[in-house]
Design a protein around this motif. Structure first.
Motif, PDB file in Angstrom:
ATOM      1  N   CYS A 179      -0.358   5.230  -3.711  1.00 13.94           N
ATOM      2  CA  CYS A 179       0.064   4.585  -5.151  1.00 13.94           C
ATOM      3  C   CYS A 179      -0.969   3.779  -5.628  1.00 13.94           C
ATOM      4  CB  CYS A 179       1.168   3.669  -4.231  1.00 13.94           C
ATOM      5  SG  CYS A 179       2.717   4.555  -4.229  1.00 13.94           S
ATOM      6  N   LEU A 180      -1.930   3.261  -4.727  1.00 12.33           N
ATOM      7  CA  LEU A 180      -2.832   2.251  -5.192  1.00 12.33           C
ATOM      8  C   LEU A 180      -3.899   3.236  -6.006  1.00 12.33           C
ATOM      9  CD1 LEU A 180      -3.286   0.084  -2.264  1.00 12.33           C
ATOM     10  CD2 LEU A 180      -2.470  -0.906  -4.795  1.00 12.33           C
ATOM     11  N   GLU A 231      -0.662  -4.996 -13.193  1.00 13.72           N
ATOM     12  CA  GLU A 231      -2.184  -4.401 -13.425  1.00 13.72           C
ATOM     13  C   GLU A 231      -2.179  -3.862 -14.721  1.00 13.72           C
ATOM     14  OE1 GLU A 231      -4.981  -3.816 -11.320  1.00 13.72           O
ATOM     15  OE2 GLU A 231      -4.074  -5.940 -10.813  1.00 13.72           O
ATOM     16  N   LEU A 290      -4.943  -4.799  -0.194  1.00 15.40           N
ATOM     17  CA  LEU A 290      -3.931  -4.634  -0.662  1.00 15.40           C
ATOM     18  C   LEU A 290      -2.569  -3.931  -0.091  1.00 15.40           C
ATOM     19  CD1 LEU A 290      -4.966  -4.012  -4.593  1.00 15.40           C
ATOM     20  CD2 LEU A 290      -3.704  -5.975  -3.694  1.00 15.40           C
ATOM     21  N   SER A 291      -3.067  -3.108   0.746  1.00 13.13           N
ATOM     22  CA  SER A 291      -1.774  -2.171   1.260  1.00 13.13           C
ATOM     23  C   SER A 291      -1.447  -3.142   2.501  1.00 13.13           C
ATOM     24  CB  SER A 291      -2.519  -0.903   1.879  1.00 13.13           C
ATOM     25  OG  SER A 291      -3.320  -1.246   3.059  1.00 13.13           O
ATOM     26  N   LYS A 299       1.101   3.737   0.668  1.00 12.88           N
ATOM     27  CA  LYS A 299       0.288   2.865  -0.083  1.00 12.88           C
ATOM     28  C   LYS A 299      -1.034   3.437  -0.613  1.00 12.88           C
ATOM     29  CE  LYS A 299       2.513  -0.724   2.845  1.00 12.88           C
ATOM     30  NZ  LYS A 299       2.113  -1.836   3.795  1.00 12.88           N
ATOM     31  N   PHE A 334       5.178  -2.526  -4.765  1.00  6.36           N
ATOM     32  CA  PHE A 334       4.319  -1.733  -5.948  1.00  6.36           C
ATOM     33  C   PHE A 334       4.648  -1.348  -7.062  1.00  6.36           C
ATOM     34  CE2 PHE A 334       2.648  -0.827  -1.484  1.00  6.36           C
ATOM     35  CZ  PHE A 334       1.291  -0.535  -1.700  1.00  6.36           C
ATOM     36  N   TYR A 367       3.458  -4.972  -8.569  1.00 10.85           N
ATOM     37  CA  TYR A 367       2.117  -4.824  -8.694  1.00 10.85           C
ATOM     38  C   TYR A 367       1.415  -4.087 -10.002  1.00 10.85           C
ATOM     39  CZ  TYR A 367      -2.844  -4.297  -7.422  1.00 10.85           C
ATOM     40  OH  TYR A 367      -4.336  -3.947  -7.486  1.00 10.85           O
ATOM     41  N   HIS A 396      -8.398  -1.782  -1.090  1.00 11.55           N
ATOM     42  CA  HIS A 396      -7.195  -1.117  -1.287  1.00 11.55           C
ATOM     43  C   HIS A 396      -6.584  -1.342   0.150  1.00 11.55           C
ATOM     44  CE1 HIS A 396      -7.593   2.784  -4.042  1.00 11.55           C
ATOM     45  NE2 HIS A 396      -7.507   1.427  -4.835  1.00 11.55           N
ATOM     46  N   GLU A 400      -4.690   2.744  -9.840  1.00  9.19           N
ATOM     47  CA  GLU A 400      -6.287   2.419 -10.359  1.00  9.19           C
ATOM     48  C   GLU A 400      -6.593   3.585 -11.484  1.00  9.19           C
ATOM     49  OE1 GLU A 400     -10.673   1.831  -8.399  1.00  9.19           O
ATOM     50  OE2 GLU A 400      -9.054   2.921  -7.218  1.00  9.19           O
TER      51      GLU A 400
END
Length: 313
Positions: free
Chosen positions: A76-77, A26, A9-10, A73, A19, A22, A6, A81
């Motif tokens: 959001c991740l 995903e 990626l951030s 960030k 985002f 991405y 994470h 996920e």
């Protein structure tokens, strides 16, 4: 996905546009199913990311270039996920859904609103219902989140609306939405096994999106649908167990010139096979959808004996 991943990626993803791109990639890589408000990964990514950032969905080039804070960030991740690993509909992550141009609270006690009937509610069911016809009482049967009942109340502000469901869990969600829309005086939630709790009540319009998924489809539902309450989906081998009862009993709950609007989705083929004598009128949709018929009180009475016999089988 590890915390270190994470963090990495951030650092690589900078803007809102990054985002969304991405998340879309995903979702596509995970081969997710989209059937709860959007039909593609890009739109779903926009909904999820803009929710995470507490921003409206309207995207401009300027908004796409906005930079995110570190905490934004990571948030959001984590949501991306969750969508991928749990294969949960986005509406259950955001607790938000739209129907007939109106916002609704949803959680896993109810189906995610997605009925094409919303399109017809927005136009007050014209021309099925004449513009000059007074509609004073409406029934939403199998109300779930209350979205059909509330939308009917919004577009027919002169009408009283009863919202029936067997599930107390669903009625709790419907009550939240009724209160959120300020309609406690107009929309009344009632626990009922189909018509059982309203033996003497009559309506100008009955609108219903009952469980209608046949057993074969239930056995092959994508993972996303397994987060929804099963009692809101399946209805016997051909998906018509509840619809048969509705057809047999609806006439006695309609006023003269009343109309029943009912969704059966893919089970429309089973319905036509089960009732070859009946000329069901299937609605068309500008925004996509199928499997919704309307039938008048007069037609219901005409075929009353047939409808009652089919229930007994």
């Amino acid at each position: 996905m590890t915390q270190e991943h994470h963090q990495d990626l951030s650092e690589q993803l900078i803007t809102i546009g990054d985002f969304i791109r991405y998340a879309t990639s995903e979702f596509n890589r995970a081969d997710l199913y989209f059937g709860h408000g959007s039909d593609n990964a890009w739109d779903e990514a926009i909904t999820l990311i803009m929710y995470a950032l507490e921003l409206p969905n309207a995207l401009t080039e300027h908004v796409m270039q906005c930079r995110l804070t570190r905490d934004e960030k990571l948030h959001c991740l984590s949501l991306i996920e969750r969508r991928v690993t749990e294969q949960i509909p986005v509406s259950y992550i955001t607790n938000q859904a739209n129907f007939a141009g109106l916002p609704f609270y949803v959680d896993e006690r109810v189906l995610v609103p997605r009925s094409p009937i919303g399109e017809w509610i927005e136009k007050r069911f014209e021309p099925l219902v004449a513009p000059d016809k007074e509609v004073s009482r409406i029934l939403d049967l199998c109300t779930g989140s209350g979205c059909i009942a509330i939308a009917c109340a919004h577009y027919f502000p002169e009408a009283e609306v009863d919202a029936l469901d067997l599930s107390l869990d669903a009625l709790e969600v419907a009550q939240i939405n009724i209160e959120n829309h300020g309609l406690s005086e107009q929309v009344i939630p009632i626990q009922s096994d189909i018509f059982s709790s309203i033996p003497e009540q009559k309506y100008d319009l009955i609108v219903t999106n009952p469980p209608y998924v046949d057993q074969e489809d239930v056995d092959n539902l994508p993972q996303e649908y397994l987060h929804e309450p099963e009692m809101g989906l399946g209805s016997g081998p051909d998906g018509l167990d509840i619809t048969r009862v509705i057809l047999a009993q609806a006439a006695e709950h309609l006023n003269e010139n009343g109309i029943l609007v009912c969704e059966v989705g893919n089970s429309m083929v089973h319905l036509e096979a089960a009732y070859p004598e009946v000329d069901f009128q299937w609605l068309s949709f500008e925004r996509g959808g199928h499997g919704v018929f309307f039938i008048t009180k007069e037609q219901l009475e005409q075929f009353q004996t047939i409808f009652e016999e089919r229930v007994k089988r």
